[in-house]
Design a protein around this motif. Structure first.
Motif, PDB file in Angstrom:
ATOM      1  N   TYR A   1      -6.250   3.883  12.721  1.00  0.00           N
ATOM      2  CA  TYR A   1      -6.333   3.379  11.177  1.00  0.00           C
ATOM      3  C   TYR A   1      -8.056   4.307  10.379  1.00  0.00           C
ATOM      4  N   LEU A   2      -7.573   4.271   8.837  1.00  0.00           N
ATOM      5  CA  LEU A   2      -8.158   5.043   8.054  1.00  0.00           C
ATOM      6  C   LEU A   2      -8.748   3.736   6.926  1.00  0.00           C
ATOM      7  N   LEU A   3     -10.530   3.953   7.379  1.00  0.00           N
ATOM      8  CA  LEU A   3     -11.240   3.129   6.334  1.00  0.00           C
ATOM      9  C   LEU A   3     -11.818   4.328   5.066  1.00  0.00           C
ATOM     10  N   HIS A   4     -11.620   4.394   4.069  1.00  0.00           N
ATOM     11  CA  HIS A   4     -11.683   4.530   2.578  1.00  0.00           C
ATOM     12  C   HIS A   4     -11.832   3.928   1.612  1.00  0.00           C
ATOM     13  N   HIS A   5     -13.303   3.766   1.490  1.00  0.00           N
ATOM     14  CA  HIS A   5     -14.072   3.578  -0.030  1.00  0.00           C
ATOM     15  C   HIS A   5     -13.309   2.967  -0.950  1.00  0.00           C
ATOM     16  N   ASP A   6     -12.042   3.960  -1.246  1.00  0.00           N
ATOM     17  CA  ASP A   6     -10.600   3.942  -2.175  1.00  0.00           C
ATOM     18  C   ASP A   6     -10.004   2.501  -1.690  1.00  0.00           C
ATOM     19  N   PHE A   7     -10.147   1.592  -0.536  1.00  0.00           N
ATOM     20  CA  PHE A   7      -9.914   0.695  -0.596  1.00  0.00           C
ATOM     21  C   PHE A   7     -10.520  -0.478  -0.200  1.00  0.00           C
ATOM     22  N   ASP A   8     -11.936  -0.343  -0.793  1.00  0.00           N
ATOM     23  CA  ASP A   8     -12.940  -1.442  -0.081  1.00  0.00           C
ATOM     24  C   ASP A   8     -13.201  -1.572   0.962  1.00  0.00           C
ATOM     25  N   TYR A   9     -12.921  -0.596   2.134  1.00  0.00           N
ATOM     26  CA  TYR A   9     -13.493  -0.792   3.483  1.00  0.00           C
ATOM     27  C   TYR A   9     -11.914  -1.648   3.661  1.00  0.00           C
TER      28      TYR A   9
ATOM     29  N   MET B   1       1.056  -0.736   0.561  1.00  0.00           N
ATOM     30  CA  MET B   1      -0.193  -0.281   0.219  1.00  0.00           C
ATOM     31  C   MET B   1       0.828   1.501   0.056  1.00  0.00           C
ATOM     32  N   ASP B   2       0.751   1.578  -0.800  1.00  0.00           N
ATOM     33  CA  ASP B   2       1.571   3.426  -0.728  1.00  0.00           C
ATOM     34  C   ASP B   2       1.162   4.095   0.742  1.00  0.00           C
ATOM     35  N   THR B   3       2.088   4.582   1.179  1.00  0.00           N
ATOM     36  CA  THR B   3       1.664   4.519   3.019  1.00  0.00           C
ATOM     37  C   THR B   3       1.736   6.306   2.532  1.00  0.00           C
ATOM     38  N   ALA B   4       2.322   6.763   1.765  1.00  0.00           N
ATOM     39  CA  ALA B   4       2.215   8.193   1.714  1.00  0.00           C
ATOM     40  C   ALA B   4       0.267   8.661   1.890  1.00  0.00           C
TER      41      ALA B   4
ATOM     42  N   ILE C   1      -2.536   4.180   9.191  1.00  0.00           N
ATOM     43  CA  ILE C   1      -1.442   4.914   9.473  1.00  0.00           C
ATOM     44  C   ILE C   1      -0.262   5.268  10.256  1.00  0.00           C
ATOM     45  N   ARG C   2      -0.956   4.636  11.310  1.00  0.00           N
ATOM     46  CA  ARG C   2       0.364   4.696  12.457  1.00  0.00           C
ATOM     47  C   ARG C   2      -0.089   3.621  13.370  1.00  0.00           C
TER      48      ARG C   2
ATOM     49  N   THR D   1      -1.698  10.953   3.877  1.00  0.00           N
ATOM     50  CA  THR D   1      -2.726  11.960   3.321  1.00  0.00           C
ATOM     51  C   THR D   1      -3.939  11.995   2.735  1.00  0.00           C
ATOM     52  N   LEU D   2      -5.102  10.776   2.496  1.00  0.00           N
ATOM     53  CA  LEU D   2      -6.039  10.543   3.116  1.00  0.00           C
ATOM     54  C   LEU D   2      -6.787  10.753   4.207  1.00  0.00           C
ATOM     55  N   GLY D   3      -6.129  10.184   5.623  1.00  0.00           N
ATOM     56  CA  GLY D   3      -5.770  10.701   7.020  1.00  0.00           C
ATOM     57  C   GLY D   3      -5.933  12.277   7.360  1.00  0.00           C
ATOM     58  N   GLN D   4      -4.987  12.638   6.664  1.00  0.00           N
ATOM     59  CA  GLN D   4      -4.795  14.114   7.352  1.00  0.00           C
ATOM     60  C   GLN D   4      -5.862  14.862   6.626  1.00  0.00           C
TER      61      GLN D   4
END
Length: 146
Positions: free
Chosen positions: A132-140, A1-4, A145-146, A8-11
Motif C-alpha cells: 500500500y502507498l500512503l501519499h499526500h497526493d491521494f489525501d492519505y 486511479m492511475d496504477t502506473a 500497488i500490489r 512509480t511513486l512506490g518505487q
C-alpha cells in the motif's frame, strides 16, 4: 486511479529510503526491527542481519509471514510511506550484488567492507503479497500497488 503513477511513486520511495521497520511474530509475540534494505525490479526487499537476532530467528529459513513499513516523509501535507505484507525467507550463499547495493544506498564505499556472510550475517528476502502507498497526493487514502 492511475496504477502506473501509484507504482512509480512506490518505487521512488523504495529507491530513496534505506531503512524499513520489519515486523515478525514468534512464540513471545510481535516484534519489530529496523533494517537497512535494497530492492529489485519485482519490488522484493533484501536485508542482511545476524541469524541470532529475534527477527531472524522468527523467520528462520522461511517462508514466514511478515509485515514492513517504510517511511519516506512524515510532515503535514507531505506524507509518503509504504505498508507491506508478504513472505520472508533466508537466502543461501554470498550475495555480492546485494552487499554492494546496500553499501551504496547507505552512502558507504561499495568496494570496501564486503563480506557480511563471512562475518556471520545472513541475507533475507521479503516477497510482498500486498503493498500500500500512503501519499499526500491521494489525501492519505491508501492506494494498493500490489
Amino acid at each position: 486511479m492511475d496504477t502506473a503513477l501509484i507504482t512509480t511513486l512506490g518505487q521512488n520511495i523504495l529507491a530513496e529510503v534505506c531503512i524499513m521497520s520489519l515486523s515478525v511474530a514468534d512464540g513471545r509475540g510481535p516484534w519489530c526491527a529496523q533494517v537497512g534494505f535494497v530492492h529489485d525490479e519485482s519490488l522484493n526487499l533484501y536485508w542482511v542481519s545476524k541469524p541470532d537476532t529475534r527477527h531472524s530467528l522468527a523467520i528462520g529459513n522461511g517462508p514466514t509471514s511478515v509485515a514492513a513499513a517504510i517511511l519516506a516523509e512524515w510532515a503535514p501535507d507531505r506524507e509518503r510511506a509504504l505498508q507491506l505484507e508478504g513472505v520472508a525467507m533466508a537466502l543461501e550463499g554470498d550475495q555480492v550484488a546485494l552487499e554492494k547495493g546496500l553499501r551504496e544506498k547507505l552512502g558507504k564505499d561499495a568496494s570496501q567492507g564486503l563480506g557480511y556472510v563471512e562475518r556471520g550475517y545472513k541475507w533475507y528476502r521479503l516477497e510482498p503479497t500486498t503493498i500500500y502507498l500512503l501519499h499526500h497526493d491521494f489525501d492519505y487514502d491508501r492506494q494498493r500497488i500490489r
